[in-house]
Design a protein around this motif. Structure first.
Motif, PDB file in Angstrom:
ATOM      1  N   MET A 633      11.733 -16.906 -27.084  1.00  0.00           N
ATOM      2  CA  MET A 633      12.436 -15.806 -27.744  1.00  0.00           C
ATOM      3  C   MET A 633      12.294 -15.901 -29.258  1.00  0.00           C
ATOM      4  O   MET A 633      12.172 -14.890 -29.953  1.00  0.00           O
ATOM      5  N   ALA A 634      12.293 -17.111 -29.797  1.00  0.00           N
ATOM      6  CA  ALA A 634      12.166 -17.300 -31.242  1.00  0.00           C
ATOM      7  C   ALA A 634      10.842 -16.754 -31.753  1.00  0.00           C
ATOM      8  O   ALA A 634      10.766 -16.181 -32.843  1.00  0.00           O
ATOM      9  N   LYS A 635       9.771 -16.908 -30.942  1.00  0.00           N
ATOM     10  CA  LYS A 635       8.468 -16.396 -31.365  1.00  0.00           C
ATOM     11  C   LYS A 635       8.481 -14.870 -31.436  1.00  0.00           C
ATOM     12  O   LYS A 635       7.939 -14.271 -32.366  1.00  0.00           O
ATOM     13  N   LYS A 636       9.098 -14.236 -30.422  1.00  0.00           N
ATOM     14  CA  LYS A 636       9.162 -12.763 -30.422  1.00  0.00           C
ATOM     15  C   LYS A 636       9.983 -12.258 -31.606  1.00  0.00           C
ATOM     16  O   LYS A 636       9.613 -11.288 -32.268  1.00  0.00           O
ATOM     17  N   GLU A 637      11.107 -12.925 -31.880  1.00  0.00           N
ATOM     18  CA  GLU A 637      11.979 -12.466 -32.950  1.00  0.00           C
ATOM     19  C   GLU A 637      11.349 -12.658 -34.321  1.00  0.00           C
ATOM     20  O   GLU A 637      11.648 -11.909 -35.262  1.00  0.00           O
ATOM     21  N   HIS A 638      10.494 -13.637 -34.452  1.00  0.00           N
ATOM     22  CA  HIS A 638       9.825 -13.841 -35.737  1.00  0.00           C
ATOM     23  C   HIS A 638       8.970 -12.627 -36.093  1.00  0.00           C
ATOM     24  O   HIS A 638       8.887 -12.229 -37.270  1.00  0.00           O
ATOM     25  N   GLU A 639       8.346 -12.015 -35.067  1.00  0.00           N
ATOM     26  CA  GLU A 639       7.554 -10.810 -35.310  1.00  0.00           C
ATOM     27  C   GLU A 639       8.470  -9.629 -35.647  1.00  0.00           C
ATOM     28  O   GLU A 639       8.151  -8.806 -36.510  1.00  0.00           O
ATOM     29  N   ARG A 640       9.620  -9.528 -34.971  1.00  0.00           N
ATOM     30  CA  ARG A 640      10.548  -8.420 -35.248  1.00  0.00           C
ATOM     31  C   ARG A 640      11.138  -8.515 -36.649  1.00  0.00           C
ATOM     32  O   ARG A 640      11.493  -7.513 -37.261  1.00  0.00           O
ATOM     33  N   LEU A 641      11.283  -9.730 -37.148  1.00  0.00           N
ATOM     34  CA  LEU A 641      11.860  -9.919 -38.471  1.00  0.00           C
ATOM     35  C   LEU A 641      11.026  -9.238 -39.547  1.00  0.00           C
ATOM     36  O   LEU A 641      11.549  -8.787 -40.566  1.00  0.00           O
ATOM     37  N   ARG A 642       9.733  -9.129 -39.317  1.00  0.00           N
ATOM     38  CA  ARG A 642       8.845  -8.492 -40.294  1.00  0.00           C
ATOM     39  C   ARG A 642       8.933  -6.968 -40.232  1.00  0.00           C
ATOM     40  O   ARG A 642       8.504  -6.295 -41.159  1.00  0.00           O
ATOM     41  N   ASN A 643       9.452  -6.455 -39.124  1.00  0.00           N
ATOM     42  CA  ASN A 643       9.487  -5.000 -38.923  1.00  0.00           C
ATOM     43  C   ASN A 643      10.885  -4.470 -39.251  1.00  0.00           C
ATOM     44  O   ASN A 643      11.823  -4.648 -38.474  1.00  0.00           O
ATOM     45  N   LEU A 644      11.016  -3.824 -40.391  1.00  0.00           N
ATOM     46  CA  LEU A 644      12.324  -3.315 -40.792  1.00  0.00           C
ATOM     47  C   LEU A 644      12.773  -2.137 -39.954  1.00  0.00           C
ATOM     48  O   LEU A 644      13.929  -1.725 -40.021  1.00  0.00           O
ATOM     49  N   ASP A 645      11.874  -1.549 -39.158  1.00  0.00           N
ATOM     50  CA  ASP A 645      12.262  -0.437 -38.298  1.00  0.00           C
ATOM     51  C   ASP A 645      13.044  -0.906 -37.082  1.00  0.00           C
ATOM     52  O   ASP A 645      13.696  -0.118 -36.407  1.00  0.00           O
ATOM     53  N   GLU A 646      12.950  -2.177 -36.761  1.00  0.00           N
ATOM     54  CA  GLU A 646      13.711  -2.720 -35.633  1.00  0.00           C
ATOM     55  C   GLU A 646      15.173  -2.877 -36.065  1.00  0.00           C
ATOM     56  O   GLU A 646      15.464  -3.447 -37.104  1.00  0.00           O
ATOM     57  N   SER A 647      16.095  -2.343 -35.254  1.00  0.00           N
ATOM     58  CA  SER A 647      17.515  -2.394 -35.611  1.00  0.00           C
ATOM     59  C   SER A 647      18.214  -3.608 -35.036  1.00  0.00           C
ATOM     60  O   SER A 647      19.373  -3.866 -35.357  1.00  0.00           O
ATOM     61  N   HIS A 648      17.548  -4.386 -34.173  1.00  0.00           N
ATOM     62  CA  HIS A 648      18.188  -5.563 -33.595  1.00  0.00           C
ATOM     63  C   HIS A 648      17.094  -6.468 -33.035  1.00  0.00           C
ATOM     64  O   HIS A 648      15.898  -6.213 -33.191  1.00  0.00           O
ATOM     65  N   GLY A 649      17.520  -7.580 -32.390  1.00  0.00           N
ATOM     66  CA  GLY A 649      16.560  -8.496 -31.775  1.00  0.00           C
ATOM     67  C   GLY A 649      15.968  -9.507 -32.730  1.00  0.00           C
ATOM     68  O   GLY A 649      14.849  -9.985 -32.533  1.00  0.00           O
ATOM     69  N   ARG A 650      16.718  -9.841 -33.810  1.00  0.00           N
ATOM     70  CA  ARG A 650      16.181 -10.779 -34.796  1.00  0.00           C
ATOM     71  C   ARG A 650      17.124 -11.953 -35.042  1.00  0.00           C
ATOM     72  O   ARG A 650      16.984 -12.675 -36.027  1.00  0.00           O
ATOM     73  N   GLY A 651      18.130 -12.139 -34.195  1.00  0.00           N
ATOM     74  CA  GLY A 651      19.182 -13.115 -34.448  1.00  0.00           C
ATOM     75  C   GLY A 651      18.679 -14.529 -34.649  1.00  0.00           C
ATOM     76  O   GLY A 651      19.033 -15.197 -35.634  1.00  0.00           O
ATOM     77  N   ILE A 652      17.826 -15.037 -33.740  1.00  0.00           N
ATOM     78  CA  ILE A 652      17.350 -16.415 -33.842  1.00  0.00           C
ATOM     79  C   ILE A 652      16.469 -16.586 -35.069  1.00  0.00           C
ATOM     80  O   ILE A 652      16.594 -17.562 -35.826  1.00  0.00           O
ATOM     81  N   ALA A 653      15.588 -15.604 -35.294  1.00  0.00           N
ATOM     82  CA  ALA A 653      14.679 -15.700 -36.436  1.00  0.00           C
ATOM     83  C   ALA A 653      15.446 -15.699 -37.755  1.00  0.00           C
ATOM     84  O   ALA A 653      15.130 -16.449 -38.688  1.00  0.00           O
TER      85      ALA A 653
END
Length: 693
Positions: A633-653
């Motif tokens: 999950m940490a790997k997936k969230e690291h990618e979401r952290l770069r995308n400001l359009d994502e409104s959630h799914g970045r907690g671990i990162a």
């Protein structure tokens, strides 16, 4: 024998009323020359032969009140030469009206075909299509007796006037013009106040417009204009228009009085007024029913109208004496109407005679009333505007004098208004900030990044749809230095085009914070995101004792993400895909509510431990969920952290970016977070401390 009786009637004034000598240059009133015969006699022969005729003794026109019987009237006219005349009965709602002419020899000249001027006849004959019954006759020189068989289901009045054809036509033209101006004035008043309502939204104006229209409808029915302008109307409908108009007027009078006088502030009076208006509504609804006899309506409407007038007058006087200034104009206006209305009601019920005052008093009273009502509404609006100006002045004083930021944003988060506190707090002139995005005011680190704060701000703004939000953020002053501001934002207006009202104040440190050496504790909280936010604030409020402002904000932000994950994804078992779908259709709060009520999930808890000292801040969060594969999950969230359009799914990162240590247990339902104070390092013995396990 009939001829002898007729001759006696025509020649002996001691038995019959005085003959009416017709004069061509004026309107001849038959009030003092009429005789009355009651007893439900149906034929002209019996009427002529009857010895029970009585002289109409009143100075006004005959008024028998509300009765349901056939009544005869007789008048003897005297003309000096052969001439044409019009007999006009100024009572538009007479149901049946037949005229018989008896000459000097005692002969009934139209016994088989009496002249009919009742409602049904006027509706059928275009030549007689006038709101008032009338007869056109040609008289020979001398005396002639006229007998009128009358039946009226409403107020029984017989105001008989005799005019020349030319005078009748002139009276008819003046009558049409006068009522045309009267109804025109009512409609102009209605339209004007509807336009005013559209611009002011003052709820008294629709009530006034409804009252004015119902007034026009009442007089249209009462004065018989339906027979004149709507020949296709049935006799039954014609008869029921007046009770319907009376009930409708009472309803709108009650509505207007409640709106204008604000009767909700007078408790029992308001309830009684509602009951009376409800009674009028009930009468209006049963008006079309043929099963209900007609006399029920004028009697019931008279009683309701008297009650309503008394109630409205009492409430108006009470509100006036209680200091409500607009009520003074209302009482004066209503008094003019009440005087005319009570006079009409008394006349309808036969208490006072029919005369010019009772015939036109209500129309005059209504015009005065509506005019004064208009002044009263204008006075009330002026008072409201004056009060609004005072309120706005006070509001401007409060907004401009406060040290807090007070601002408004549009739906794109751009500043629309901001007070002068921006000058003292941020160093900017308020006008220079208008049109700027709130994102532009966020403090950027020396590296030029404000991404985390932007993510956080966007999340807070997206949460405004459901409830106001409070948070803290660092703004950049004009000199480049950061300042930590506590915000409260609230959405106002309709969805999609609403504004955001905001207030911001500088965070003030606890005066005892410098004496803090160590802080630790444990909390167990239920499955509520709001509670998780409160706990987050509680256990991070002392971070500034050992951490810089930037580090303290980052710790608070990262901890918030982990606490939210523990509630949403841990205990409530909401997956990333479920949250994404629910946020798209604005049903995420409903999804949370359903999970919180689930028998399998509702009793779960989140345990929170924390410890703060001069070396580090330490936190442990444990939920009662099934856990997850935190490594993948940490790997997936690291990618979401770069995308400001994502409104959630970045907690671990986010947590890994904020803390020096993020450690999950094997199951994935417990995480330990550590942030070291700048310049310190973990010592070997710290690894053995349970707080680092």
């Amino acid at each position: 024998m009939k001829k002898i009786v007729a001759l006696v009637i025509l020649t002996v004034s001691s038995i019959a009323a005085e003959p009416l000598t017709l004069v061509s240059d004026r309107e001849n009133s038959a009030a003092e020359s009429l005789e009355v015969l009651r007893g439900n006699i149906q034929t002209i022969d019996k009427a002529v032969a009857s010895e029970t005729w009585t002289r109409h003794s009143s100075s006004g026109d005959p008024n028998l009140g509300i009765i349901d019987e056939t009544v005869w009237f007789r008048v003897i006219v005297d003309v000096k030469e052969r001439s044409a005349w019009v007999f006009l009965v100024q009572s538009p709602v007479i149901s049946e009206l037949d005229m018989f002419q008896v000459d000097a020899t005692g002969t009934v000249m139209n016994q088989k075909m009496p002249v009919d001027a009742g409602i049904a006849a006027r509706l059928k004959d275009p030549a007689n299509r006038y709101r008032l019954p009338f007869f056109q006759v040609h008289l020979e020189a001398g005396r002639t007796a006229f007998y009128f068989r009358v039946r009226a289901h409403q107020a029984f009045r017989f105001p008989l006037r005799i005019l020349t054809p030319e005078a009748f036509q002139s009276k008819r033209d003046i009558d049409n013009m006068g009522y045309g101006l009267f109804f025109g004035a009512l409609f102009i008043m209605t339209l004007y106040h509807l336009v005013v309502y559209a611009s002011t939204r003052e709820k008294g104006y629709p009530g006034y417009a409804g009252l004015t229209l119902s007034t026009a409808f009442f007089f249209f029915a009462q004065q018989g204009f339906a027979a004149q302008f709507f020949p296709s109307i049935s006799e039954f409908a014609m008869m029921r228009l007046l009770p319907a108009g009376t009930a409708l007027y009472c309803i709108w009078l009650g509505i207007f009085a409640r709106a204008f006088l604000r009767t909700e502030q007078v408790g029992p009076f308001d309830l009684l007024l509602k009951v009376t208006v409800g009674a009028s509504l009930a009468v209006l609804l049963v008006t079309p029913l043929e099963q209900i006899p007609f006399p029920f309506f004028p009697r019931t409407n008279s009683l309701i109208a008297l009650l309503l007038i008394a109630q409205v007058m009492a409430i108006g006087i009470y509100r006036w004496k209680s200091g409500y200034a607009p009520a003074k104009f209302f009482v004066l206006a209503f008094f003019s109407f009440a005087a005319g209305a009570v006079t009409l009601i008394l006349e309808v019920n036969g208490v006072v005679p029919h005369n010019a005052l009772t015939e036109y008093g209500l129309q005059g009273g209504v015009l005065v009333q509506l005019t004064l009502f208009a002044f009263a509404l204008s006075h009330r609006i002026n008072l409201l505007r004056h009060g609004l100006e005072i309120s706005e002045k006070k509001y401007r004083t409060l907004v401009e004098d406060t040290r807090d930021l007070v601002f408004s944003l549009d739906k794109h988060s751009r500043i629309v208004t901001i007070n002068s506190a921006a000058r003292n707090l941020l160093g900017y002139e308020p006008d220079s900030l208008t049109g700027k995005s709130l994102y532009e005011l966020l403090y950027r680190s020396p590296a030029g990044s404000s991404g985390l704060q932007e993510i956080l701000l966007r999340d807070w703004l997206s949460s405004l749809k459901s409830a106001p939000v409070t948070f803290q953020a660092r703004l950049a002053q004009k000199n480049g230095e950061p300042v930590k501001v506590g915000f409260r934002l609230e959405a106002v207006g309709t969805a999609g085009d609403g504004m955001i009202l905001g207030r911001g104040s500088v965070s003030i440190n606890d005066s005892l914070l410098e004496f803090l050496r160590q802080s630790k504790g444990r909390y167990t909280i239920p499955n509520y995101v709001t509670t998780a936010e409160l706990i987050n604030r509680r256990i991070t409020r002392n971070l500034s004792r050992y951490f810089s402002t930037e580090d303290a904000d980052n710790i608070e932000y990262g901890l918030r993400e982990i606490l939210t994950n523990a509630v949403e994804h841990g205990n409530l078992e909401i997956t990333y895909d479920e949250k994404t779908a629910a946020q798209k259709d604005d049903s995420y709060l409903d999804l949370i509510a359903r999970r919180q009520k689930s028998a399998a999930l509702r009793d779960r808890k989140v345990d929170v431990w924390y410890s703060l000292n001069a070396r580090r801040a330490w936190f442990r969060i444990k939920d009662e969920g099934a856990g997850f594969d935190h490594a993948s999950m940490a790997k997936k969230e690291h990618e979401r952290l770069r995308n400001l359009d994502e409104s959630h799914g970045r907690g671990i990162a986010i947590a890994r970016a904020m803390f020096d240590l993020v450690r999950y247990n094997d199951r994935g339902n417990e995480v330990t977070l550590v942030k070291y104070v700048h310049g310190t390092r973990p010592e070997p013995e710290d690894r053995k401390n349970p707080e680092y396990a």
